[in-house]
Design a protein around this motif. Structure first.
Motif, PDB file in Angstrom:
ATOM      1  N   VAL A 139       4.401  -4.891  10.098  1.00 31.05           N
ATOM      2  CA  VAL A 139       5.739  -4.902   9.487  1.00 31.05           C
ATOM      3  C   VAL A 139       6.747  -5.629  10.370  1.00 31.05           C
ATOM      4  CG1 VAL A 139       5.404  -2.787   8.153  1.00 31.05           C
ATOM      5  CG2 VAL A 139       6.289  -2.634  10.487  1.00 31.05           C
ATOM      6  N   ASP A 140       6.373  -5.834  11.657  1.00 34.18           N
ATOM      7  CA  ASP A 140       7.285  -6.503  12.575  1.00 34.18           C
ATOM      8  C   ASP A 140       7.383  -8.006  12.302  1.00 34.18           C
ATOM      9  OD1 ASP A 140       4.569  -6.420  13.361  1.00 34.18           O
ATOM     10  OD2 ASP A 140       5.086  -7.186  15.357  1.00 34.18           O
ATOM     11  N   VAL A 141       6.420  -8.542  11.544  1.00 36.98           N
ATOM     12  CA  VAL A 141       6.453  -9.989  11.289  1.00 36.98           C
ATOM     13  C   VAL A 141       6.524 -10.319   9.796  1.00 36.98           C
ATOM     14  CG1 VAL A 141       5.266 -10.628  13.403  1.00 36.98           C
ATOM     15  CG2 VAL A 141       3.925 -10.055  11.380  1.00 36.98           C
ATOM     16  N   THR A 142       6.634  -9.316   8.965  1.00 37.69           N
ATOM     17  CA  THR A 142       6.728  -9.562   7.528  1.00 37.69           C
ATOM     18  C   THR A 142       8.062  -9.051   7.004  1.00 37.69           C
ATOM     19  OG1 THR A 142       5.574  -9.328   5.414  1.00 37.69           O
ATOM     20  CG2 THR A 142       5.713  -7.384   6.786  1.00 37.69           C
ATOM     21  N   GLY A 143       8.427  -9.476   5.846  1.00 35.95           N
ATOM     22  CA  GLY A 143       9.696  -9.044   5.274  1.00 35.95           C
ATOM     23  C   GLY A 143       9.537  -7.795   4.430  1.00 35.95           C
ATOM     24  N   THR A 144      10.658  -7.187   4.104  1.00 35.47           N
ATOM     25  CA  THR A 144      10.648  -5.977   3.278  1.00 35.47           C
ATOM     26  C   THR A 144      10.210  -6.281   1.854  1.00 35.47           C
ATOM     27  OG1 THR A 144      13.001  -6.314   2.792  1.00 35.47           O
ATOM     28  CG2 THR A 144      12.447  -4.869   4.638  1.00 35.47           C
ATOM     29  N   GLU A 145      10.287  -7.563   1.479  1.00 40.28           N
ATOM     30  CA  GLU A 145       9.896  -7.945   0.120  1.00 40.28           C
ATOM     31  C   GLU A 145       8.411  -7.690  -0.114  1.00 40.28           C
ATOM     32  OE1 GLU A 145      10.694  -9.000  -3.679  1.00 40.28           O
ATOM     33  OE2 GLU A 145      12.164  -8.855  -2.039  1.00 40.28           O
ATOM     34  N   ARG A 146       7.575  -8.012   0.859  1.00 39.41           N
ATOM     35  CA  ARG A 146       6.135  -7.794   0.741  1.00 39.41           C
ATOM     36  C   ARG A 146       5.823  -6.301   0.658  1.00 39.41           C
ATOM     37  NH1 ARG A 146       1.493 -10.392   1.429  1.00 39.41           N
ATOM     38  NH2 ARG A 146       2.584 -11.760  -0.028  1.00 39.41           N
ATOM     39  N   ILE A 147       6.542  -5.485   1.459  1.00 35.91           N
ATOM     40  CA  ILE A 147       6.352  -4.039   1.423  1.00 35.91           C
ATOM     41  C   ILE A 147       6.677  -3.498   0.030  1.00 35.91           C
ATOM     42  CG2 ILE A 147       7.195  -1.831   2.328  1.00 35.91           C
ATOM     43  CD1 ILE A 147       7.645  -3.223   5.005  1.00 35.91           C
ATOM     44  N   LYS A 148       7.777  -3.972  -0.521  1.00 34.61           N
ATOM     45  CA  LYS A 148       8.195  -3.535  -1.853  1.00 34.61           C
ATOM     46  C   LYS A 148       7.167  -3.954  -2.911  1.00 34.61           C
ATOM     47  CE  LYS A 148      12.146  -3.711  -5.029  1.00 34.61           C
ATOM     48  NZ  LYS A 148      13.492  -4.297  -5.273  1.00 34.61           N
ATOM     49  N   GLU A 149       6.650  -5.171  -2.794  1.00 36.08           N
ATOM     50  CA  GLU A 149       5.647  -5.665  -3.747  1.00 36.08           C
ATOM     51  C   GLU A 149       4.392  -4.792  -3.724  1.00 36.08           C
ATOM     52  OE1 GLU A 149       6.474 -10.512  -3.777  1.00 36.08           O
ATOM     53  OE2 GLU A 149       4.805  -9.653  -2.631  1.00 36.08           O
ATOM     54  N   LEU A 150       3.945  -4.446  -2.529  1.00 34.92           N
ATOM     55  CA  LEU A 150       2.730  -3.647  -2.387  1.00 34.92           C
ATOM     56  C   LEU A 150       2.941  -2.238  -2.922  1.00 34.92           C
ATOM     57  CD1 LEU A 150      -0.166  -3.716  -1.445  1.00 34.92           C
ATOM     58  CD2 LEU A 150       0.593  -3.114   0.862  1.00 34.92           C
ATOM     59  N   GLU A 151       4.089  -1.645  -2.614  1.00 33.62           N
ATOM     60  CA  GLU A 151       4.396  -0.303  -3.111  1.00 33.62           C
ATOM     61  C   GLU A 151       4.403  -0.265  -4.632  1.00 33.62           C
ATOM     62  OE1 GLU A 151       8.091   0.467  -1.043  1.00 33.62           O
ATOM     63  OE2 GLU A 151       7.111   1.964   0.231  1.00 33.62           O
ATOM     64  N   GLU A 152       4.949  -1.315  -5.247  1.00 29.26           N
ATOM     65  CA  GLU A 152       5.044  -1.359  -6.711  1.00 29.26           C
ATOM     66  C   GLU A 152       3.695  -1.671  -7.360  1.00 29.26           C
ATOM     67  OE1 GLU A 152       8.015  -4.302  -7.409  1.00 29.26           O
ATOM     68  OE2 GLU A 152       9.713  -2.927  -7.062  1.00 29.26           O
ATOM     69  N   SER A 153       2.805  -2.330  -6.622  1.00 33.93           N
ATOM     70  CA  SER A 153       1.529  -2.753  -7.199  1.00 33.93           C
ATOM     71  C   SER A 153       0.434  -1.703  -7.073  1.00 33.93           C
ATOM     72  CB  SER A 153       1.049  -4.048  -6.521  1.00 33.93           C
ATOM     73  OG  SER A 153       1.998  -5.070  -6.664  1.00 33.93           O
ATOM     74  N   VAL A 154       0.535  -0.791  -6.088  1.00 39.18           N
ATOM     75  CA  VAL A 154      -0.512   0.198  -5.837  1.00 39.18           C
ATOM     76  C   VAL A 154      -0.156   1.513  -6.509  1.00 39.18           C
ATOM     77  CG1 VAL A 154      -1.754   1.490  -4.077  1.00 39.18           C
ATOM     78  CG2 VAL A 154      -1.103  -0.871  -3.635  1.00 39.18           C
ATOM     79  N   ARG A 155      -1.045   1.992  -7.356  1.00 39.10           N
ATOM     80  CA  ARG A 155      -0.882   3.296  -7.994  1.00 39.10           C
ATOM     81  C   ARG A 155      -1.720   4.308  -7.222  1.00 39.10           C
ATOM     82  NH1 ARG A 155       2.702   0.975  -9.394  1.00 39.10           N
ATOM     83  NH2 ARG A 155       3.350   0.250 -11.468  1.00 39.10           N
ATOM     84  N   LEU A 156      -1.055   5.239  -6.578  1.00 35.07           N
ATOM     85  CA  LEU A 156      -1.742   6.185  -5.686  1.00 35.07           C
ATOM     86  C   LEU A 156      -2.186   7.427  -6.435  1.00 35.07           C
ATOM     87  CD1 LEU A 156       0.714   5.998  -2.651  1.00 35.07           C
ATOM     88  CD2 LEU A 156      -1.451   4.780  -2.897  1.00 35.07           C
ATOM     89  N   SER A 157      -3.381   7.905  -6.103  1.00 35.92           N
ATOM     90  CA  SER A 157      -3.855   9.184  -6.639  1.00 35.92           C
ATOM     91  C   SER A 157      -3.371  10.316  -5.737  1.00 35.92           C
ATOM     92  CB  SER A 157      -5.387   9.194  -6.697  1.00 35.92           C
ATOM     93  OG  SER A 157      -5.930   9.235  -5.384  1.00 35.92           O
ATOM     94  N   GLU A 158      -3.755  11.566  -6.060  1.00 39.59           N
ATOM     95  CA  GLU A 158      -3.311  12.723  -5.269  1.00 39.59           C
ATOM     96  C   GLU A 158      -3.852  12.676  -3.845  1.00 39.59           C
ATOM     97  OE1 GLU A 158      -4.337  16.305  -7.235  1.00 39.59           O
ATOM     98  OE2 GLU A 158      -2.891  16.035  -8.868  1.00 39.59           O
ATOM     99  N   LYS A 159      -5.016  12.052  -3.658  1.00 37.92           N
ATOM    100  CA  LYS A 159      -5.637  12.016  -2.330  1.00 37.92           C
ATOM    101  C   LYS A 159      -5.349  10.723  -1.594  1.00 37.92           C
ATOM    102  CE  LYS A 159      -9.025  15.499  -1.975  1.00 37.92           C
ATOM    103  NZ  LYS A 159     -10.150  15.865  -1.103  1.00 37.92           N
ATOM    104  N   GLU A 160      -4.333   9.987  -2.032  1.00 36.55           N
ATOM    105  CA  GLU A 160      -4.016   8.710  -1.412  1.00 36.55           C
ATOM    106  C   GLU A 160      -2.566   8.659  -0.946  1.00 36.55           C
ATOM    107  OE1 GLU A 160      -7.114   5.878  -3.984  1.00 36.55           O
ATOM    108  OE2 GLU A 160      -4.954   5.755  -4.327  1.00 36.55           O
ATOM    109  N   ASP A 161      -2.352   7.921   0.128  1.00 39.21           N
ATOM    110  CA  ASP A 161      -1.005   7.680   0.651  1.00 39.21           C
ATOM    111  C   ASP A 161      -0.937   6.240   1.122  1.00 39.21           C
ATOM    112  OD1 ASP A 161       0.628  10.407   0.992  1.00 39.21           O
ATOM    113  OD2 ASP A 161      -1.476  10.828   1.424  1.00 39.21           O
ATOM    114  N   ILE A 162       0.276   5.743   1.249  1.00 41.55           N
ATOM    115  CA  ILE A 162       0.483   4.410   1.800  1.00 41.55           C
ATOM    116  C   ILE A 162       1.586   4.480   2.845  1.00 41.55           C
ATOM    117  CG2 ILE A 162       2.150   3.704   0.021  1.00 41.55           C
ATOM    118  CD1 ILE A 162       0.799   0.897   0.177  1.00 41.55           C
ATOM    119  N   ILE A 163       1.383   3.751   3.942  1.00 42.56           N
ATOM    120  CA  ILE A 163       2.350   3.776   5.033  1.00 42.56           C
ATOM    121  C   ILE A 163       2.393   2.386   5.656  1.00 42.56           C
ATOM    122  CG2 ILE A 163       0.619   4.559   6.713  1.00 42.56           C
ATOM    123  CD1 ILE A 163       2.839   6.150   8.089  1.00 42.56           C
ATOM    124  N   PHE A 164       3.523   2.012   6.203  1.00 45.73           N
ATOM    125  CA  PHE A 164       3.701   0.679   6.768  1.00 45.73           C
ATOM    126  C   PHE A 164       4.050   0.809   8.248  1.00 45.73           C
ATOM    127  CE2 PHE A 164       4.666   0.558   2.281  1.00 45.73           C
ATOM    128  CZ  PHE A 164       3.836  -0.474   1.845  1.00 45.73           C
TER     129      PHE A 164
END
Length: 465
Positions: A341-366
């Motif tokens: 995350v130190d070399v990428t923009g917040t736009e990519r983080i937002k894109e990934l968050e919106e594209s990944v549908r998480l189940s109950e046993k899944e999490d995403i962190i940056f």
């Protein structure tokens, strides 16, 4: 039959130290120790002293003084093994330890076998078998959770639960077998309604105990966490950050990690066993291919999977890798770790968050593994993934494979009892299944045991315990 020989062993870790303890147990322990012990007070012997006392003096072989020592005296039946016990605290020289041990053997003792002191405690009724096994677990505990479970079991928490189950079943099997004695009279002494209620309650508890083994195994051996992902996404950097040391080689060259690197870190009393795996990719390198196969093997064994992705990679490639891992894993917890995350923009983080549908046993962190950014958040997430509610509530947790297998068989037997009660089968068939349940419960505490079981349990103990 209990071996009446007096046994001796060094009870402290092997090697040189400040102090070493040599333990002597058996009906002649005090007499044998007296043959080697010399007190500064003329005429003072250990045989004439009270239990639970300490005595300063010397260990001597004839006229030769071997060492200054402090001797602790415990008398039967109020001792660890239920026998007379003498514990000699000497200086930790390996030479001194071996000389004293040799002297005790020459005076009539024999060397103890692995776990023989604890085995004698069991045979003399000082503890049951599950408590004896907890002694070994307590010694080998490497984190707060494992220590807490082993201590509870050693104090009888697990034994009390099993004894209550057996007591309830023994009452009803006695009534059923009484019915068999009066089979020609066609009478029922055991209330079938009450028996259904009891067996259903026992089945629920046994199922809970069997189910607790998953947590117990994690507590005892550490939470297996597989760090997976493609090459050069930062897996080794993340491992080094979690361990606070340069454990894995970090390089821009693809395929640097060719084997699984394993290490353990204690996080707030819980051990986490991290596996840094070879990068997942297509390769013609035979050695790297073997490493990737091992990566998939560790992936299958893990309780938690950390899928590390490089946020600089194209979004479709990241999503494709996530789907591949999802198809590969079973019921494990999946944490998608977006790295760099130190070399990428917040736009990519937002894109990934919106594209990944998480189940109950899944999490995403940056995070940024290199700069340790959001590492504390990842660690907190790892802790939340392990449900310690049963441990915190003081519930009984099964950590021993032998107990797990016995409980599984007992559960199968009690399920047959319940099915038989509902189908109205005769009392002799009910009695057989109840006896089988009682047998397996008795194996756990040692009320039913064999020399083979005892030999298997105590052979893994350390000598001197």
């Amino acid at each position: 039959m209990i071996d009446q020989a007096t046994i001796c062993a060094i009870s402290t870790p092997p090697g040189m130290g400040a102090i070493a303890i040599i333990r002597l147990a058996g009906e002649n322990a005090i007499d044998i120790a007296d043959k080697a012990f010399r007190s500064p007070q003329s005429g003072k012997t250990l045989a004439g002293q009270k239990a639970n006392t300490l005595h300063f003096g010397h260990i001597a072989d004839g006229e030769e003084t071997i060492d200054e020592v402090v001797v602790a005296l415990f008398r039967a039946p109020h001792s660890f093994t239920g026998e007379d016990i003498v514990e000699i605290s000497c200086h930790g020289s390996v030479y001194i330890q071996q000389r004293i041990l040799q002297l005790l053997v020459n005076k009539g003792a024999r060397m103890a076998l692995p776990g023989e002191f604890t085995k004698r405690a069991f045979l003399n009724g000082k503890m049951d078998l599950s408590q004896a096994e907890a002694v070994a677990d307590l010694i080998s505990s490497t984190n707060a959770a494992a220590h807490k479970v082993a201590l509870k079991q050693m104090r009888g928490g697990f034994s009390d639960e099993i004894s209550r189950l057996r007591g309830q079943l023994l009452h009803f099997i006695a009534l059923i077998e009484l019915e068999l004695d009066f089979s020609e009279e066609d009478v029922e002494f055991a209330d079938r309604t009450q028996l259904i209620e009891l067996t259903t309650k026992i089945e629920t508890l046994l199922k809970k105990l069997v189910g607790s083994f998953q947590l117990g195994n994690v507590i005892k051996n550490g939470v297996p966490v597989a760090i997976v992902g493609e090459t050069n996404v930062g897996k080794s950097t993340l491992l080094n950050a979690l361990l606070n040391e340069d454990r894995a080689i970090v390089s821009d060259i693809h395929g640097t990690t060719r084997d699984v690197i394993e290490d353990v870190v204690n996080i707030d009393g819980t051990a986490f066993r991290f596996f840094d795996t070879a990068g997942l990719r297509e390769t013609a390198d035979a050695i790297e291919t073997m490493g990737i196969e091992r990566s998939y093997s560790k992936l299958d064994q893990a309780e938690i999977v950390l899928l590390v992705t490089d946020l600089m990679n194209p979004l479709p490639l990241i999503l494709e890798r996530i789907e591949k891992i999802r198809k590969r894993i079973g019921n494990q917890h999946l944490i998608i770790v977006g790295n760099k995350v130190d070399v990428t923009g917040t736009e990519r983080i937002k894109e990934l968050e919106e594209s990944v549908r998480l189940s109950e046993k899944e999490d995403i962190i940056f995070i940024s593994a290199k700069n340790r950014q959001n590492l504390d958040t990842l660690i907190s997430l790892l802790k939340r993934k392990i449900n310690m509610q049963d441990l915190d509530a003081g519930n009984v947790i099964v950590t021993n494979v032998r107990h797990y297998e016995a409980l599984t068989h007992a559960h199968e037997a009690i399920v047959r009892v319940i099915e038989g009660l509902h189908s109205g089968i005769s009392g002799d068939f009910l009695a057989q299944d109840i006896r089988e349940c009682l047998h397996y419960l008795g194996e756990i505490t040692g009320e039913i045991t064999t020399d083979e079981i005892l030999g298997h349990i105590f052979k893994n103990f350390c000598i001197g315990k």
